[in-house]
Design a protein around this motif. Structure first.
Motif, mmCIF file in Angstrom:
data_model
loop_
_atom_site.group_PDB
_atom_site.id
_atom_site.type_symbol
_atom_site.label_atom_id
_atom_site.label_comp_id
_atom_site.label_asym_id
_atom_site.label_seq_id
_atom_site.Cartn_x
_atom_site.Cartn_y
_atom_site.Cartn_z
ATOM 1 N N LEU A 26 -12.090 2.017 5.663
ATOM 2 C CA LEU A 26 -10.692 2.417 5.769
ATOM 3 C C LEU A 26 -9.875 1.342 6.473
ATOM 4 O O LEU A 26 -8.704 1.122 6.124
ATOM 5 C CB LEU A 26 -10.579 3.743 6.517
ATOM 6 N N GLN A 27 -10.471 0.663 7.435
ATOM 7 C CA GLN A 27 -9.739 -0.420 8.093
ATOM 8 C C GLN A 27 -9.368 -1.504 7.076
ATOM 9 O O GLN A 27 -8.246 -2.024 7.088
ATOM 10 C CB GLN A 27 -10.572 -1.014 9.222
ATOM 11 N N ARG A 28 -10.309 -1.848 6.212
ATOM 12 C CA ARG A 28 -10.016 -2.860 5.190
ATOM 13 C C ARG A 28 -8.925 -2.384 4.241
ATOM 14 O O ARG A 28 -8.013 -3.149 3.887
ATOM 15 C CB ARG A 28 -11.286 -3.181 4.405
ATOM 16 N N ALA A 29 -9.014 -1.132 3.823
ATOM 17 C CA ALA A 29 -8.006 -0.594 2.912
ATOM 18 C C ALA A 29 -6.631 -0.572 3.571
ATOM 19 O O ALA A 29 -5.613 -0.908 2.937
ATOM 20 C CB ALA A 29 -8.412 0.811 2.471
ATOM 21 N N ILE A 30 -6.578 -0.192 4.842
ATOM 22 C CA ILE A 30 -5.305 -0.166 5.555
ATOM 23 C C ILE A 30 -4.757 -1.583 5.708
ATOM 24 O O ILE A 30 -3.551 -1.833 5.520
ATOM 25 C CB ILE A 30 -5.495 0.504 6.933
ATOM 26 N N GLY A 31 -5.625 -2.540 6.009
ATOM 27 C CA GLY A 31 -5.188 -3.928 6.132
ATOM 28 C C GLY A 31 -4.620 -4.463 4.830
ATOM 29 O O GLY A 31 -3.579 -5.135 4.816
ATOM 30 N N ASP A 32 -5.293 -4.168 3.709
ATOM 31 C CA ASP A 32 -4.795 -4.617 2.402
ATOM 32 C C ASP A 32 -3.438 -3.980 2.090
ATOM 33 O O ASP A 32 -2.530 -4.640 1.570
ATOM 34 C CB ASP A 32 -5.802 -4.258 1.304
ATOM 35 N N PHE A 33 -3.304 -2.696 2.416
ATOM 36 C CA PHE A 33 -2.051 -1.989 2.127
ATOM 37 C C PHE A 33 -0.908 -2.554 2.974
ATOM 38 O O PHE A 33 0.215 -2.734 2.473
ATOM 39 C CB PHE A 33 -2.230 -0.491 2.393
ATOM 40 N N VAL A 34 -1.181 -2.836 4.239
ATOM 41 C CA VAL A 34 -0.152 -3.418 5.099
ATOM 42 C C VAL A 34 0.268 -4.787 4.571
ATOM 43 O O VAL A 34 1.457 -5.127 4.567
ATOM 44 C CB VAL A 34 -0.662 -3.514 6.552
ATOM 45 N N SER A 35 -0.690 -5.578 4.104
ATOM 46 C CA SER A 35 -0.361 -6.900 3.553
ATOM 47 C C SER A 35 0.539 -6.777 2.330
ATOM 48 O O SER A 35 1.515 -7.533 2.181
ATOM 49 C CB SER A 35 -1.648 -7.647 3.181
ATOM 50 N N GLN A 36 0.227 -5.830 1.451
ATOM 51 C CA GLN A 36 1.077 -5.604 0.281
ATOM 52 C C GLN A 36 2.472 -5.130 0.704
ATOM 53 O O GLN A 36 3.478 -5.510 0.097
ATOM 54 C CB GLN A 36 0.434 -4.569 -0.636
ATOM 55 N N LEU A 37 2.512 -4.297 1.734
ATOM 56 C CA LEU A 37 3.802 -3.768 2.187
ATOM 57 C C LEU A 37 4.687 -4.869 2.757
ATOM 58 O O LEU A 37 5.888 -4.917 2.477
ATOM 59 C CB LEU A 37 3.560 -2.684 3.238
ATOM 60 N N THR A 38 4.101 -5.786 3.531
ATOM 61 C CA THR A 38 4.900 -6.856 4.134
ATOM 62 C C THR A 38 5.412 -7.845 3.087
ATOM 63 O O THR A 38 6.411 -8.536 3.326
ATOM 64 C CB THR A 38 4.073 -7.609 5.186
ATOM 65 N N ARG A 39 4.735 -7.914 1.934
ATOM 66 C CA ARG A 39 5.196 -8.818 0.870
ATOM 67 C C ARG A 39 6.274 -8.188 -0.006
ATOM 68 O O ARG A 39 6.814 -8.856 -0.887
ATOM 69 C CB ARG A 39 4.014 -9.234 -0.001
ATOM 70 N N SER A 40 6.559 -6.919 0.210
ATOM 71 C CA SER A 40 7.491 -6.225 -0.682
ATOM 72 C C SER A 40 8.928 -6.290 -0.196
ATOM 73 O O SER A 40 9.801 -5.636 -0.765
ATOM 74 C CB SER A 40 7.069 -4.758 -0.833
ATOM 75 N N GLY A 41 9.193 -7.051 0.870
ATOM 76 C CA GLY A 41 10.562 -7.211 1.350
ATOM 77 C C GLY A 41 10.995 -6.065 2.229
ATOM 78 O O GLY A 41 11.650 -5.130 1.764
ATOM 79 N N LEU A 42 10.669 -6.135 3.517
ATOM 80 C CA LEU A 42 10.976 -5.064 4.451
ATOM 81 C C LEU A 42 12.108 -5.468 5.385
ATOM 82 O O LEU A 42 12.381 -6.659 5.590
ATOM 83 C CB LEU A 42 9.733 -4.717 5.279
ATOM 84 N N SER A 43 12.711 -4.472 5.962
ATOM 85 C CA SER A 43 13.680 -4.750 7.008
ATOM 86 C C SER A 43 12.941 -5.275 8.237
ATOM 87 O O SER A 43 11.729 -5.086 8.377
ATOM 88 C CB SER A 43 14.448 -3.474 7.366
ATOM 89 N N GLU A 44 13.666 -5.912 9.138
ATOM 90 C CA GLU A 44 13.034 -6.485 10.324
ATOM 91 C C GLU A 44 12.383 -5.404 11.175
ATOM 92 O O GLU A 44 11.280 -5.592 11.711
ATOM 93 C CB GLU A 44 14.075 -7.240 11.138
ATOM 94 N N ARG A 45 13.052 -4.244 11.275
ATOM 95 C CA ARG A 45 12.486 -3.161 12.086
ATOM 96 C C ARG A 45 11.201 -2.631 11.471
ATOM 97 O O ARG A 45 10.204 -2.403 12.162
ATOM 98 C CB ARG A 45 13.510 -2.025 12.207
ATOM 99 N N THR A 46 11.203 -2.442 10.144
ATOM 100 C CA THR A 46 10.014 -1.921 9.470
ATOM 101 C C THR A 46 8.886 -2.945 9.500
ATOM 102 O O THR A 46 7.710 -2.604 9.720
ATOM 103 C CB THR A 46 10.348 -1.545 8.023
ATOM 104 N N ALA A 47 9.202 -4.211 9.280
ATOM 105 C CA ALA A 47 8.175 -5.257 9.297
ATOM 106 C C ALA A 47 7.522 -5.367 10.668
ATOM 107 O O ALA A 47 6.343 -5.726 10.778
ATOM 108 C CB ALA A 47 8.788 -6.593 8.898
ATOM 109 N N GLY A 48 8.275 -5.025 11.719
ATOM 110 C CA GLY A 48 7.717 -5.091 13.068
ATOM 111 C C GLY A 48 6.632 -4.060 13.316
ATOM 112 O O GLY A 48 5.890 -4.162 14.308
ATOM 113 N N GLN A 49 6.531 -3.062 12.431
ATOM 114 C CA GLN A 49 5.495 -2.042 12.579
ATOM 115 C C GLN A 49 4.114 -2.536 12.127
ATOM 116 O O GLN A 49 3.092 -1.975 12.521
ATOM 117 C CB GLN A 49 5.872 -0.800 11.755
#
Length: 539
Positions: free
Chosen positions: A380-403
């Motif tokens: 699950l840690q690997r899956a969460i890490g992959d998902f976070v990486s995809q999320l940060t590449r999708s163009g986030l606001s600065e506040r959301t990216a800080g999460q």
């Protein structure tokens, strides 16, 4: 006449089987780790895996050896399932080399000019270097010679009985296909049964179409090796064995359905290559043709086969470690993606807490539950890490990216908690009996209080409540540590055992600390906090 036929058949088949066994064992021993090295290095693409499977099988003259090696590599995690599939498919092409050896060498040369010198020279090497690579090569040469002796016995038997032999009524191609499969299962060698069929056809006992059906059956029967090799293996190893069975069954069904047409193609290919008309050579060419056809059929079907295999033979670890909330469709809506991550992190935290609880179980740790929780937490840690990486590449606001760093850190804390719990159990198992110290029971109950407030599945408590439970655990840890040192100093506890139990408590402390860190960062959800001891009191 019948006794002569049966005696020649059994003796010749036995010599062929013994020769193939010696040849395979000798080549594998002479090659040393070459088989494993080639499989590990030559499977980066499906074409290289296909070539590796075919070439190694042709080298060691045993598709069973390559099949079992590939399944073993998958079982050990050294090969991915996708890599192993093409090695297995290639092994089926490589095993056709046996047919060519039998057809072009075993049935065309005078046996005394080839087999007997090989036997003599091979055994001379074996006797002069019984434990070395030269001796192993000698064993392979002797096996090669013995293979040809067996082929010659079969050839003479079949030629002597051909005029008086008539196939039983009703012995159609389907019956012969089943017979070929049954003989292969009994002999545990498709190479031996193939040699039997080719010499029978060359001797006139089997017409070409009937012999071709038996060759298809031998190809199907060899799957028993993969099935037996996957018994008790990992899910991926069972999937690899299933792929081997699917390939052979599919190639066999296609070849049987197209049998007359394939024999026509085989005849045309024989004429194109300028080969002499001989039943054994025709069957060797037929065997190669339909296995290559099987690979061609599998090329477009392989992705679907992989998807189907991934759904089969699922283990509890795989089912539990599949993310339940992380979906690519929510990546376009950052709020939904963060909510999904929060839910998945709480699932991971639950398994991390389960790992610690399993390590604390009385009277002995629950190693099965611990192993499951450890695997699921890491995946699950690997899956969460992959998902976070995809999320940060999708163009986030600065506040959301800080999460993103916070989420990755929480996932890391939970994985480290499960790993530390596993270390605690391992060191405890190496440290003798549990010392009869009341402070250890107090420590265990204090750890249970931490689990009660820091397990997301129970509803995370407020940060002050988590801190109070953590402080109580720390006091219990220091008291238990002092008692262990005191018992060691007064020789009530062997120093080695004392040291082992100190390491166990240190690993447990780290596991609890990681749970506390993650709980503080994750924070309570909408569920009510449950502050209760999740572990029963020690008797």
């Amino acid at each position: 006449m019948n006794l002569t036929l049966v005696g020649g058949l059994l003796g010749g088949a036995g010599l062929v089987l013994l020769g193939i066994t010696l040849l395979t064992d000798g080549l594998k021993a002479a090659a040393g780790p070459l088989l494993q090295q080639m499989l590990a290095r030559a499977t980066r693409t499906r074409w290289r895996g296909l070539l590796a499977g075919a070439s190694i099988t042709a080298l060691v003259q045993s598709s069973s050896a390559v099949t079992l090696a590939a399944i073993g590599f998958v079982n050990a995690g050294l090969l991915e399932l996708g890599q192993a599939l093409w090695v297995l498919f290639g092994a089926n092409v490589g095993t056709t080399m046996t047919g060519w050896v039998v057809a072009l060498v075993g049935l065309e040369f005078k046996i005394e000019r080839l087999a007997l010198p090989l036997l003599g020279f091979g055994m001379a090497l074996r006797l002069t270097a019984p434990g070395g690579r030269r001796g192993a090569l000698g064993l392979a040469l002797a096996g090669f010679g013995l293979l040809f002796v067996g082929i010659d016995v079969l050839r003479e038997t079949f030629q002597a009985q051909a005029a008086a032999f008539v196939l039983p009524a009703g012995a159609n191609t389907l019956v012969l296909l089943l017979a070929g499969a049954a003989v292969t299962v009994l002999m545990q060698s498709s190479s031996a049964s193939l040699a039997l069929v080719l010499t029978a056809a060359q001797g006139g006992l089997l017409p070409l179409q009937a012999a071709a059906a038996a060759v298809i059956g031998a190809n199907i029967g060899t799957t028993i090796t993969a099935v037996l090799g996957a018994v008790g293996a990992t899910a991926n190893a069972r999937r690899a064995a299933a792929a081997h069975v699917v390939f052979n069954l599919l190639a066999g069904v296609v070849a049987f359905a197209l049998l007359p047409w394939l024999l026509t193609v085989t005849t045309a290919l024989r004429d194109t290559f300028g080969m002499a008309a001989a039943p054994a050579a025709d069957l060797a060419l037929f065997h190669t043709t339909f296995n290559v056809l099987g690979v061609a059929v599998m090329l477009p079907l392989a992705p679907r086969l992989m998807d189907w295999l991934q759904r089969c033979f699922r283990t509890t670890e795989e089912d539990e470690s599949r993310p339940r909330y992380l979906d690519r469709t929510v990546l376009t809506v950052p709020e939904l993606a963060l909510s999904a991550l929060d839910r998945e992190l709480r699932r991971q935290g639950d398994f991390a807490a389960r790992a610690v609880a399993a390590a604390l179980a009385q009277p002995v740790p629950d190693r099965g539950a611990l192993a499951l929780a450890r695997v699921v937490t890491t995946r699950l840690q690997r899956a969460i890490g992959d998902f976070v990486s995809q999320l940060t590449r999708s163009g986030l606001s600065e506040r959301t990216a800080g999460q993103a760093p916070r989420l990755l850190r929480i996932a890391r804390y939970y994985d480290e908690a499960a790993a530390a719990a596993s270390v605690a159990v391992t060191t405890a198992g190496q440290s003798g009996d549990r010392p009869p110290l009341p402070s250890l029971d107090v420590l265990r109950r204090a750890a249970g209080q931490v689990l009660a407030v820091a397990n997301p599945a129970l509803g995370l408590a407020s940060v002050p409540d988590i801190d109070r439970a953590a402080e109580a655990f720390e006091r219990a840890y220091q008291a238990a540590k002092a008692d262990l040192l005191d018992a060691g100093a007064r020789t009530e506890l062997p120093v080695a055992d004392m040291d082992g139990w100190l390491r166990t408590l240190s690993a447990l402390r780290r596991a609890v600390e990681q749970l506390v860190k993650a709980g503080r960062m994750l924070g309570p959800d909408s569920a009510p906090a449950v502050i209760a001891n999740v572990l029963p009191a020690s008797p």
